[in-house]
Structure formats: structure tokens, C-alpha cells
Write an enzyme that holds these catalytic residues in place. Sequence first.
Site, PDB file in Angstrom:
ATOM      1  N   GLU A   4       8.191  22.068 -53.797  1.00 36.18           N
ATOM      2  CA  GLU A   4       9.120  21.606 -54.831  1.00 36.18           C
ATOM      3  C   GLU A   4       9.705  22.800 -55.583  1.00 36.18           C
ATOM      4  O   GLU A   4      10.892  22.792 -55.926  1.00 36.18           O
ATOM      5  CB  GLU A   4       8.389  20.655 -55.791  1.00 36.18           C
ATOM      6  CG  GLU A   4       7.974  19.339 -55.120  1.00 36.18           C
ATOM      7  CD  GLU A   4       7.438  18.314 -56.097  1.00 36.18           C
ATOM      8  OE1 GLU A   4       7.947  17.187 -56.092  1.00 36.18           O
ATOM      9  OE2 GLU A   4       6.498  18.661 -56.853  1.00 36.18           O
ATOM     10  N   THR A  12       6.076  15.989 -61.755  1.00 34.32           N
ATOM     11  CA  THR A  12       7.193  15.870 -60.811  1.00 34.32           C
ATOM     12  C   THR A  12       7.283  14.487 -60.182  1.00 34.32           C
ATOM     13  O   THR A  12       8.053  14.283 -59.246  1.00 34.32           O
ATOM     14  CB  THR A  12       7.077  16.938 -59.701  1.00 34.32           C
ATOM     15  OG1 THR A  12       5.900  16.675 -58.925  1.00 34.32           O
ATOM     16  CG2 THR A  12       7.022  18.333 -60.289  1.00 34.32           C
ATOM     17  N   HIS A  21      -3.078  18.113 -54.897  1.00 33.83           N
ATOM     18  CA  HIS A  21      -2.335  17.338 -53.913  1.00 33.83           C
ATOM     19  C   HIS A  21      -1.263  18.215 -53.277  1.00 33.83           C
ATOM     20  O   HIS A  21      -1.071  19.375 -53.676  1.00 33.83           O
ATOM     21  CB  HIS A  21      -1.722  16.080 -54.567  1.00 33.83           C
ATOM     22  CG  HIS A  21      -0.806  16.383 -55.713  1.00 33.83           C
ATOM     23  ND1 HIS A  21      -1.243  16.445 -57.021  1.00 33.83           N
ATOM     24  CD2 HIS A  21       0.518  16.664 -55.744  1.00 33.83           C
ATOM     25  CE1 HIS A  21      -0.234  16.733 -57.813  1.00 33.83           C
ATOM     26  NE2 HIS A  21       0.850  16.881 -57.064  1.00 33.83           N
ATOM     27  N   HIS A  81       2.771  18.776 -51.423  1.00 39.42           N
ATOM     28  CA  HIS A  81       4.175  18.390 -51.275  1.00 39.42           C
ATOM     29  C   HIS A  81       4.774  19.168 -50.096  1.00 39.42           C
ATOM     30  O   HIS A  81       4.450  20.341 -49.885  1.00 39.42           O
ATOM     31  CB  HIS A  81       4.977  18.710 -52.540  1.00 39.42           C
ATOM     32  CG  HIS A  81       4.572  17.897 -53.729  1.00 39.42           C
ATOM     33  ND1 HIS A  81       5.054  16.632 -53.981  1.00 39.42           N
ATOM     34  CD2 HIS A  81       3.715  18.192 -54.747  1.00 39.42           C
ATOM     35  CE1 HIS A  81       4.524  16.170 -55.101  1.00 39.42           C
ATOM     36  NE2 HIS A  81       3.701  17.095 -55.587  1.00 39.42           N
ATOM     37  N   HIS A 106       2.026   8.336 -51.682  1.00 40.82           N
ATOM     38  CA  HIS A 106       3.058   9.325 -52.003  1.00 40.82           C
ATOM     39  C   HIS A 106       2.653  10.737 -51.595  1.00 40.82           C
ATOM     40  O   HIS A 106       3.495  11.605 -51.440  1.00 40.82           O
ATOM     41  CB  HIS A 106       3.368   9.308 -53.499  1.00 40.82           C
ATOM     42  CG  HIS A 106       3.819   7.974 -53.999  1.00 40.82           C
ATOM     43  ND1 HIS A 106       5.032   7.412 -53.652  1.00 40.82           N
ATOM     44  CD2 HIS A 106       3.211   7.075 -54.814  1.00 40.82           C
ATOM     45  CE1 HIS A 106       5.159   6.227 -54.228  1.00 40.82           C
ATOM     46  NE2 HIS A 106       4.056   5.998 -54.937  1.00 40.82           N
ATOM     47  N   HIS A 147      -0.486  21.551 -55.602  1.00 39.70           N
ATOM     48  CA  HIS A 147      -0.511  21.471 -57.060  1.00 39.70           C
ATOM     49  C   HIS A 147      -1.933  21.170 -57.512  1.00 39.70           C
ATOM     50  O   HIS A 147      -2.479  20.100 -57.206  1.00 39.70           O
ATOM     51  CB  HIS A 147       0.438  20.390 -57.564  1.00 39.70           C
ATOM     52  CG  HIS A 147       1.877  20.754 -57.460  1.00 39.70           C
ATOM     53  ND1 HIS A 147       2.908  19.819 -57.574  1.00 39.70           N
ATOM     54  CD2 HIS A 147       2.479  21.954 -57.268  1.00 39.70           C
ATOM     55  CE1 HIS A 147       4.070  20.432 -57.440  1.00 39.70           C
ATOM     56  NE2 HIS A 147       3.835  21.721 -57.257  1.00 39.70           N
TER      57      HIS A 147
END
Length: 347
Positions: free
Chosen positions: A217, A297, A211, A213, A186, A230
Site C-alpha cells: 500500500e 487503511t 497482516h 497486503h 480481506h 503491517h
Amino acid sequence: MRLRFFALAGMLLLSSARGADQSIQLPSPAAPVKNAAELKERIAGANANAKLDQQAKPATPAKPTDRYSKAALESEEDDIQALAERISTRLANLRKERESRPPAPRKKPAPAVAKAAAHDELIAHTWTYEGAGGPSQWGSMNPAWATCANGTRQSPIDIRDGFRVNLDPVQFDYKPTRFSVLDNGHTVQVNLGLGNTITLTGRTYELTQFHFHLPSEERINGKGYPMVLHLVHKDAAGRLAVVALLVEEGEPNEVVQHVWNNLPLEKNDAQIATMPLEPAKLLPERRDYYTYMGSLTTPPCTEGVLWIVMKEPIRLSSQQIAIFARLYPMNARPIQALAGRRIKESN
């Protein structure tokens, strides 16, 4: 004359009896024998004493067999060899018996247990950011994820209209640390060693992992960013605090490049780096921030998470952003409802 003859004969007979056993002691000097009856009596007594002495002497022990003689050792070696051959033959027979038996059937799990396990394994790999397993379906895919659909403090949010106040600064205590990189299906996740903390409002949280994104977000007054990092922290009571570092395009980032250099070749196969990572070099120079209460999230969307979103973005080069985009072109959850939450921001 006759008396002398009997005396001499008695002495000769007694001497003969003593020759049979040297232990017999004759009287010295011998008393004269008066007649034949007395001579017979003395001879009988001497024989009786000789017999008693013979019985009283200890028997000569038999010479023990020499167990270390060549013949004895060879015999013992033959016995051992024969025993070894019998054991070997028995083991061979047991192996043949075991191999000839049909394998025992595996016990099938109860239908309900098997079905639940299969369902959990399926949903663990099928939640996605788009399509049938996308964010709108997370809450119905697993009862444990119901908060993803009905929670009131969900993340991410569009950060706007915050209360401008004098917030306590976040005290970052980051040090060079060992790390590993995991592609969990993911995102790319960096797991860190112990010893990196933040302290805010009297609570200290340990940095466990960070990690990525793409795109970001979070939004700030409706504005999105190419990426976000994050940084996930946890305190001794299990409470979570996430520091969000918004990303804009610019010069290369040394720390992120170190992460990319250690990307694993396979998903779910952690790559352990040989050189330490310096998380402090990820942080922007200015430490102003927004803060609010939100959630994870990703499923299970647990609420009660303290969010700290740094106002100043950090920079990654276009090539560094492109590397992540090749792995995950889109892995951002949509914006969630504010639901009356308060947002505070540094003056």
C-alpha cells in the site's frame, strides 16, 4: 362357736380376693369378725382396694408392628411402585400435551432495527478493494465510515520529501509466542499472544496482530513493492502504532512460511498453531525508518495512527508471494492525499 365361723369365713373370702390380685395385702393376723355386717364391710373394702390397685397398674403396651418384617417391606415396595407408575404416566401425558401444541411464533424485530442490522451485516461483507464496494465507496456505505471519504490524515501515502533528522530508534522487544492464523475475507491475519512490544518516544505499544497486503500500500518516492506486512500495536490508552515491512522478492522467509503452514481451510475459521512464532525474525537488519501520522487503511479508516515504515525491505520467495496472490490477487487501498502532513525519516 358362731364367732369362730364368721372369722374363718372372712379370712377365706379375703384370701379369695387376694388371689384375684397378688398386690392385695391382708392384715396379719386378721382381727376377729364380730358379726355378719362387719364381715360384709371388710369384703366390700377389700374389693374396692383390689379395683383401685388394678386401675393404678400401667397398661401393658401393645406390641408394635415390626415395620421391617417381610410382609411390611413388600407392602411398602408395592406402594412405591404404584407411585412411580403414576408419575411415569403423568410425565408421558405432559410430553404428549407439549408436542401437540403449535410452536410459539417468534417475535419479529422492529422494522427499523431489522433493517439496520441487515444493513450492517451486508456492508460488513461487501466492502472490497474493487468494484461497487471498493475504496471510493467506503465513506458512503456506512455513516461510521465517513472518515474514509472526508478524513485529512488518511493512509497509505506516497512517502517523499521527508525531514531527515536523528530519530530515536524503535526499541523492539519481541519474543517467541503462540499464534493463530485467520483468513478474515480481506487478508490473512496473524493474531499473537501477549508479551511483544515496541517502545518509541516514551510510549510502549503491544503487538496484537500482523497482516498482509498485495501489492504494497505504501510507496517510497513513487516506488511500490510486491507486498507489505503491517504489524499492528496498541498502547494502554488504545493508541495505535503500525510498523510497515515492505517486501521484495528474494530468499524464503522462515516466519512467513510458518504462517503459510498454518493457513486455515475455511475463511473466518482461525487455525491455532502448535509451535510458537518468532516475530523478531521478521525484522530487517537495519532499523532506519520513516514516520508520519495517518489512519487505518480499511474501514472505518480511523485516524490518529502512528505509522513507522522501515526503510530496508524484507524478503519473501516468489513461491511465498504466489501463495498469498492466489488468495488475494489485490487487497491494497489506493494512495491518499498527503494534505500537508509532515514526514520524518532517519538520517
